[in-house]
Scaffold this active site. Structure first.
Site, PDB file in Angstrom:
ATOM      1  N   HIS A  52       0.746  -1.129   0.072  1.00  0.00           N
ATOM      2  CA  HIS A  52       0.076  -0.041   0.105  1.00  0.00           C
ATOM      3  C   HIS A  52       0.983   1.323   0.040  1.00  0.00           C
ATOM      4  CE1 HIS A  52      -3.777  -2.155   1.624  1.00  0.00           C
ATOM      5  NE2 HIS A  52      -3.253  -2.847   0.758  1.00  0.00           N
ATOM      6  N   GLU A  54       1.035   3.874   1.751  1.00  0.00           N
ATOM      7  CA  GLU A  54       1.696   4.511   3.157  1.00  0.00           C
ATOM      8  C   GLU A  54       2.974   3.487   3.524  1.00  0.00           C
ATOM      9  OE1 GLU A  54      -2.879   5.262   3.408  1.00  0.00           O
ATOM     10  OE2 GLU A  54      -1.608   3.607   2.641  1.00  0.00           O
ATOM     11  N   CYS A  82      -5.846   2.229   5.782  1.00  0.00           N
ATOM     12  CA  CYS A  82      -6.604   0.883   6.025  1.00  0.00           C
ATOM     13  C   CYS A  82      -5.951   0.394   7.499  1.00  0.00           C
ATOM     14  CB  CYS A  82      -6.333  -0.283   5.009  1.00  0.00           C
ATOM     15  SG  CYS A  82      -4.860  -0.691   5.043  1.00  0.00           S
ATOM     16  N   CYS A  85      -2.311  -0.169   7.351  1.00  0.00           N
ATOM     17  CA  CYS A  85      -1.261   0.836   7.282  1.00  0.00           C
ATOM     18  C   CYS A  85      -1.534   1.497   8.698  1.00  0.00           C
ATOM     19  CB  CYS A  85      -1.825   1.626   6.096  1.00  0.00           C
ATOM     20  SG  CYS A  85      -1.567   0.800   4.737  1.00  0.00           S
TER      21      CYS A  85
END
Length: 152
Positions: A52, A54, A82, A85
């Site tokens: 992801h 991040e 999310c 993250c």
């Protein structure tokens, strides 16, 4: 538009154009306002469900600063992080996060963050999770503690 959020959004746009992953971008800024890491979602490119935006930015920032502790850094991300993250952000000691879109915006286009939030609340309809062999596994933890392993 905030200059840092603009850069996070540009990272998301770049990732989409390169077909690397979902519409998510992030940057990490040091305490002096210098951008030290960029990230965009690379789940499809890397064939890595943890890639992801991040996480990609956190990994880059840790390499740049040669540390696992990003205290004092600020994360800007194009969408509310999310749960995975969020956990990485907490483990990295990043205490300030700015986001653009919400988790509901992500859900509205098909991303399933809300399923994970429900799982955290105790509504497990996703995976089979069962504890086994604690008596043996705990020995490793006790040894780590005894040998003064680093807690991070």
């Amino acid at each position: 538009m905030n200059e840092y959020m603009k850069r996070a959004k540009e990272n998301a746009d770049k990732g989409i154009a390169n077909k690397e992953g979902g519409p998510f971008g992030a940057i990490i800024v040091d305490k002096d306002g210098n951008i030290i890491a960029n990230g965009n979602n690379k789940v499809l490119k890397d064939k890595d469900p943890t890639a992801h935006a991040e996480i990609v930015a956190i990994r880059e920032a840790c390499k740049v600063l040669n540390t696992n502790d990003l205290s004092g850094c600020v994360l800007y991300t194009s969408c509310e992080p999310c749960p995975m993250c969020l956990s990485a952000i907490i483990w990295a000691n990043i205490e300030e996060v700015y986001f653009g879109c919400t988790k509901n915006d992500a859900a509205n286009i098909g991303f399933r963050d809300n399923d994970i939030y429900e799982f955290i609340k105790g509504n497990n309809n996703m995976i089979h999770l069962k504890q086994i062999d604690r008596d043996e596994c705990i020995k490793t933890m006790i040894r780590y503690q005894r040998d003064a392993g680093i807690i991070y």
